[in-house]
Write an enzyme that holds these catalytic residues in place. Sequence first.
Site, mmCIF file in Angstrom:
data_model
loop_
_atom_site.group_PDB
_atom_site.id
_atom_site.type_symbol
_atom_site.label_atom_id
_atom_site.label_comp_id
_atom_site.label_asym_id
_atom_site.label_seq_id
_atom_site.Cartn_x
_atom_site.Cartn_y
_atom_site.Cartn_z
ATOM 1 N N TYR A 236 0.845 -1.200 0.000
ATOM 2 C CA TYR A 236 0.000 0.000 0.000
ATOM 3 C C TYR A 236 0.882 1.253 0.000
ATOM 4 C CZ TYR A 236 -3.997 2.976 1.229
ATOM 5 O OH TYR A 236 -4.982 3.935 1.221
ATOM 6 N N LYS B 201 0.997 3.820 -3.205
ATOM 7 C CA LYS B 201 0.459 5.165 -2.979
ATOM 8 C C LYS B 201 1.552 6.219 -3.192
ATOM 9 C CE LYS B 201 -3.905 4.290 -2.138
ATOM 10 N NZ LYS B 201 -4.997 4.827 -2.970
HETATM 11 N N1 NAD Z 1 -10.405 4.804 4.362
HETATM 12 C C1 NAD Z 1 -9.216 5.307 4.611
HETATM 13 O O1 NAD Z 1 -8.803 5.361 5.803
HETATM 14 C C2 NAD Z 1 -8.359 5.866 3.500
HETATM 15 C C3 NAD Z 1 -7.261 6.659 3.857
HETATM 16 C C4 NAD Z 1 -6.447 7.164 2.849
HETATM 17 C C5 NAD Z 1 -6.744 6.905 1.511
HETATM 18 N N2 NAD Z 1 -7.816 6.135 1.190
HETATM 19 C C6 NAD Z 1 -8.058 5.869 -0.228
HETATM 20 O O2 NAD Z 1 -9.351 6.314 -0.566
HETATM 21 C C7 NAD Z 1 -9.830 5.573 -1.704
HETATM 22 C C8 NAD Z 1 -11.241 5.097 -1.411
HETATM 23 O O3 NAD Z 1 -11.190 4.196 -0.311
HETATM 24 P P1 NAD Z 1 -12.386 4.025 0.743
HETATM 25 O O4 NAD Z 1 -11.812 4.219 2.079
HETATM 26 O O5 NAD Z 1 -13.557 4.816 0.311
HETATM 27 O O6 NAD Z 1 -12.618 2.458 0.588
HETATM 28 P P2 NAD Z 1 -13.947 1.596 0.343
HETATM 29 O O7 NAD Z 1 -13.458 0.186 0.414
HETATM 30 O O8 NAD Z 1 -15.047 2.044 1.216
HETATM 31 O O9 NAD Z 1 -14.352 1.965 -1.154
HETATM 32 C C9 NAD Z 1 -13.515 1.626 -2.229
HETATM 33 C C10 NAD Z 1 -14.382 1.382 -3.460
HETATM 34 O O10 NAD Z 1 -13.491 1.067 -4.542
HETATM 35 C C11 NAD Z 1 -14.042 -0.045 -5.256
HETATM 36 N N3 NAD Z 1 -12.969 -0.775 -5.940
HETATM 37 C C12 NAD Z 1 -12.004 -1.543 -5.403
HETATM 38 N N4 NAD Z 1 -11.231 -2.058 -6.377
HETATM 39 C C13 NAD Z 1 -11.705 -1.580 -7.551
HETATM 40 C C14 NAD Z 1 -11.340 -1.760 -8.897
HETATM 41 N N5 NAD Z 1 -10.332 -2.545 -9.246
HETATM 42 N N6 NAD Z 1 -12.043 -1.092 -9.850
HETATM 43 C C15 NAD Z 1 -13.089 -0.296 -9.502
HETATM 44 N N7 NAD Z 1 -13.504 -0.108 -8.244
HETATM 45 C C16 NAD Z 1 -12.819 -0.752 -7.275
HETATM 46 C C17 NAD Z 1 -14.729 -0.900 -4.195
HETATM 47 O O11 NAD Z 1 -15.693 -1.768 -4.758
HETATM 48 C C18 NAD Z 1 -15.324 0.186 -3.302
HETATM 49 O O12 NAD Z 1 -16.627 0.546 -3.735
HETATM 50 C C19 NAD Z 1 -8.816 4.463 -1.920
HETATM 51 O O13 NAD Z 1 -7.957 4.807 -2.985
HETATM 52 C C20 NAD Z 1 -8.054 4.410 -0.617
HETATM 53 O O14 NAD Z 1 -6.746 3.894 -0.771
HETATM 54 C C21 NAD Z 1 -8.638 5.616 2.163
#
Ligand code: NAD
Length: 260
Positions: free
Chosen positions: A148, A152
Amino acid sequence: MELPGKVAVVTGGGNGIGAALARRLTTEGARVVVADLDVKAAGRVAAEIGGVAVETDVAREEDVLRLIDLTEEQLGPVELFCANAGIAFPGDEQASDDDWDRMWRVNFLSHVYAARHLVPAWRTRGSGYLLVTASAAGLLTNIGAAQYTVTKHAAVAFAEWLSITYASEGIKVSCLCPQGVETRMLDEAGEMAVLLRATALTPDQVANKVIEGIAAETFLILPHPEVGEFLRNKASDPERWLASMRRLHHNVFKTTKMGE
Ligand SMILES: NC(=O)c1ccc[n+]([C@@H]2O[C@H](COP(=O)([O-])OP(=O)(O)OC[C@H]3O[C@@H](n4cnc5c(N)ncnc54)[C@H](O)[C@@H]3O)[C@@H](O)[C@H]2O)c1
């Protein structure tokens, strides 16, 4: 960027940050395509906001191209592309090539695929906006999650490169780097979840910061302001920063000998 009337795509829009962003973009007057691997989730969000759902695996270039083509057919040229889909799982150097490859494709190559098929038209038009959802892990490090952290960092580097290369041609890039956000991903973050939950924001709070960032056309969008402070600490004294991160790693996993 002014959002009313703009055609926006949100990948990973079926859940979490992407769903919140799709809703906020709609209230700002954008016309939104919700793309997700989970087509049912995308459909639910699209139905709620009067948008369009497209089943997409961002790890597959042909799916990203199809998403852009379908958007253009149904709504017109893509003006804002929110490359938000991402996956997270713990891992270290012992992870299999398949695990590295899966994370690499979803968290990094997906951004290359989007840019490859959007930038030529954006250069011709002299406008276009790419929002890359990276993470604080792309600026700092995510304890216990090598794949990750690395993917990232690559996403941040590519966003910076695009911004530097194409800003003079009217192409804007923002890079969203949150710390913990209360989504399914945080629920699955293992040992780190306890630590991240203490300062976690809601997806709606993050979406509000994104809207502010897009309005101001800010490159780095940091919903947690302390991430900026950690980044300054890292740049000004890397040895001290590494020592503090080793201590954090030790406290989270209690497995390593610190020797300090
Ligand atoms: N939640 C956190 O703490 C956090 C922190 C920093 C960054 N992020 C980033 O934010 C973004 C969204 O994450 P989130 O927390 O909303 O997670 P989440 O798991 O709630 O949502 C992620 C969504 O992406 C979809 N997805 C996964 N793989 C996919 C693919 N190959 N093609 C299309 N869709 C796909 C999933 O089905 C899901 O609907 C991500 O890039 C994650 O790395 C999240």
